[in-house]
Design an enzyme around this catalytic site. Sequence first.
Site, PDB file in Angstrom:
ATOM      1  N   LYS A 120       0.850  -1.022   0.003  1.00  0.00           N
ATOM      2  CA  LYS A 120       0.180  -0.015   0.091  1.00  0.00           C
ATOM      3  C   LYS A 120       0.811   1.309  -0.062  1.00  0.00           C
ATOM      4  O   LYS A 120       0.615   2.247  -0.704  1.00  0.00           O
ATOM      5  CB  LYS A 120      -1.085   0.036   0.977  1.00  0.00           C
ATOM      6  CG  LYS A 120      -1.989  -1.173   1.159  1.00  0.00           C
ATOM      7  CD  LYS A 120      -2.857  -0.849   2.332  1.00  0.00           C
ATOM      8  CE  LYS A 120      -3.952  -2.108   1.956  1.00  0.00           C
ATOM      9  NZ  LYS A 120      -4.980  -1.582   0.847  1.00  0.00           N
ATOM     10  N   ASP A 128      -4.992   3.281  -3.096  1.00  0.00           N
ATOM     11  CA  ASP A 128      -3.802   3.673  -3.009  1.00  0.00           C
ATOM     12  C   ASP A 128      -3.679   4.939  -4.114  1.00  0.00           C
ATOM     13  O   ASP A 128      -2.817   5.738  -3.662  1.00  0.00           O
ATOM     14  CB  ASP A 128      -2.852   2.657  -3.200  1.00  0.00           C
ATOM     15  CG  ASP A 128      -3.096   1.435  -2.206  1.00  0.00           C
ATOM     16  OD1 ASP A 128      -3.303   1.881  -1.114  1.00  0.00           O
ATOM     17  OD2 ASP A 128      -2.433   0.229  -2.345  1.00  0.00           O
ATOM     18  N   SER A 173      -0.965   0.698 -13.418  1.00  0.00           N
ATOM     19  CA  SER A 173      -2.196   1.510 -13.820  1.00  0.00           C
ATOM     20  C   SER A 173      -2.141   3.034 -13.603  1.00  0.00           C
ATOM     21  O   SER A 173      -3.154   3.738 -13.872  1.00  0.00           O
ATOM     22  CB  SER A 173      -3.430   0.846 -13.539  1.00  0.00           C
ATOM     23  OG  SER A 173      -3.629   0.963 -12.307  1.00  0.00           O
TER      24      SER A 173
HETATM   25  N1  LIG Z   1     -15.239   1.533 -10.845  1.00  0.00           N
HETATM   26  C1  LIG Z   1     -14.689   2.994 -10.721  1.00  0.00           C
HETATM   27  N2  LIG Z   1     -15.045   4.048 -11.515  1.00  0.00           N
HETATM   28  C2  LIG Z   1     -14.657   5.201 -11.318  1.00  0.00           C
HETATM   29  N3  LIG Z   1     -13.557   5.447 -10.181  1.00  0.00           N
HETATM   30  C3  LIG Z   1     -13.426   4.472  -9.441  1.00  0.00           C
HETATM   31  C4  LIG Z   1     -13.973   3.210  -9.731  1.00  0.00           C
HETATM   32  N4  LIG Z   1     -13.376   2.200  -8.444  1.00  0.00           N
HETATM   33  C5  LIG Z   1     -12.542   3.206  -8.028  1.00  0.00           C
HETATM   34  N5  LIG Z   1     -12.768   4.443  -8.342  1.00  0.00           N
HETATM   35  C6  LIG Z   1     -12.068   5.486  -7.706  1.00  0.00           C
HETATM   36  O1  LIG Z   1     -11.003   5.279  -6.947  1.00  0.00           O
HETATM   37  C7  LIG Z   1     -11.521   5.639  -5.665  1.00  0.00           C
HETATM   38  C8  LIG Z   1     -10.963   4.707  -4.689  1.00  0.00           C
HETATM   39  O2  LIG Z   1     -11.640   3.308  -4.885  1.00  0.00           O
HETATM   40  P1  LIG Z   1     -11.953   2.370  -3.669  1.00  0.00           P
HETATM   41  O3  LIG Z   1     -13.041   2.991  -3.014  1.00  0.00           O
HETATM   42  O4  LIG Z   1     -12.674   1.077  -4.622  1.00  0.00           O
HETATM   43  O5  LIG Z   1     -10.832   2.086  -2.910  1.00  0.00           O
HETATM   44  P2  LIG Z   1     -10.491   0.754  -2.431  1.00  0.00           P
HETATM   45  O6  LIG Z   1     -11.498  -0.319  -1.801  1.00  0.00           O
HETATM   46  O7  LIG Z   1      -9.261   1.210  -1.248  1.00  0.00           O
HETATM   47  O8  LIG Z   1      -9.599   0.007  -3.637  1.00  0.00           O
HETATM   48  P3  LIG Z   1      -8.423  -1.093  -3.761  1.00  0.00           P
HETATM   49  O9  LIG Z   1      -8.642  -1.854  -2.284  1.00  0.00           O
HETATM   50  O10 LIG Z   1      -9.159  -1.869  -4.818  1.00  0.00           O
HETATM   51  O11 LIG Z   1      -7.207  -0.342  -3.767  1.00  0.00           O
HETATM   52  C9  LIG Z   1     -12.810   5.945  -5.437  1.00  0.00           C
HETATM   53  O12 LIG Z   1     -13.197   6.857  -4.420  1.00  0.00           O
HETATM   54  C10 LIG Z   1     -12.903   6.351  -6.865  1.00  0.00           C
HETATM   55  O13 LIG Z   1     -12.612   7.990  -7.078  1.00  0.00           O
END
Ligand SMILES: Nc1ncnc2c1ncn2[C@@H]1O[C@H](COP(=O)(O)OP(=O)(O)OP(=O)(O)O)[C@@H](O)[C@H]1O
Length: 294
Positions: A41, A241, A282
């Site tokens: 992370k 992240d 990415s």
């Molecule tokens: N499908 C999506 N479309 C557009 N933006 C997205 C999408 N998924 C994530 N994001 C962007 O990324 C940010 C972080 O995503 P998320 O809340 O899924 O974090 P996470 O659960 O910590 O992710 P991960 O554990 O996969 O790193 C969201 O607030 C949004 O801005």
Amino acid sequence: MSCCVASVLTEDFIAVIQSARLPKEGETIHGHNFFIGFGGKGANQCVQAARLGAKTAMVAKVGNDSFGDSYIQNFKDNGIRACGCLHAGENAIVIVAGANMMLNKEELQDALAAITSAKVLVCQLEISPQMSLRALRMAQENKVTTIFNPAPAIPDLDPDFYRLSDVFCCNESEAELLTGSSVNNVEEARCASRELLRRGCGAVIITLGAQGCVVLEAPESTSKHVPTTPVSAVDTTGAGDSFIGALAYYVAHYPAMRLEEVARRAGQVAAVSVQSMGAQSSYPHKRDLGAELF
Ligand SMILES: Nc1ncnc2c1ncn2[C@@H]1O[C@H](COP(=O)(O)OP(=O)(O)OP(=O)(O)O)[C@@H](O)[C@H]1O
């Protein structure tokens, strides 16, 4: 063609396998894409901040082996100062994370100058909670803005983490674990943000995947829902992240910007990251993004 992406995250590396569907229990199927990338992370967050143009330093501990060497090389390739446990001045953002729980207080003390001269410190729970708390205290005592990401989540988080966080940023499942209430939509995230803010942080951001995030700043009592750009997501691994790395970048470079706007821009950066495979692979560079984000 529908496409599944199975990601295996270790603390330091991520394996991504792409296949037409997920295998059933006990079934073996063919995948059509496989790669291993760098992860962790803190490392992801640091790479995203650096790619946006932040001067970054990483306080981390890596193994004394070829994996550790390539891990350090990856930092260098991304313009991040890193040398195991590093000593550096003049960095805008310092990220404290670790390949393991072995980072000790003497090593953290060696990083004091790096931490206290930064604009922003980002901590997660990849090192021992006591070391994270110590780093956050070092930062707070020196007026360095602190961003804390309670991940990987633990239920019994030391209450000092809230008091030491200028920005407490977590995702839905972390918010759920910490508050004990379900967080599946914007309304529930608003409730959770109030509860987390009440525990003493300066501001709370709860990310909600494709629904964007909810932002609540003290002393306000009304949270803001910040939607993200609708995109066609390919792989959301590491989106959180990317969001936090971008958040750190904007807080360091635009200190007067409202947190809501900071979160909106961080969300746009993270939305770019979900449109291609992997985590760090990415993450966009500044040159890939529109001028309106800078
Ligand atoms: N499908 C999506 N479309 C557009 N933006 C997205 C999408 N998924 C994530 N994001 C962007 O990324 C940010 C972080 O995503 P998320 O809340 O899924 O974090 P996470 O659960 O910590 O992710 P991960 O554990 O996969 O790193 C969201 O607030 C949004 O801005």
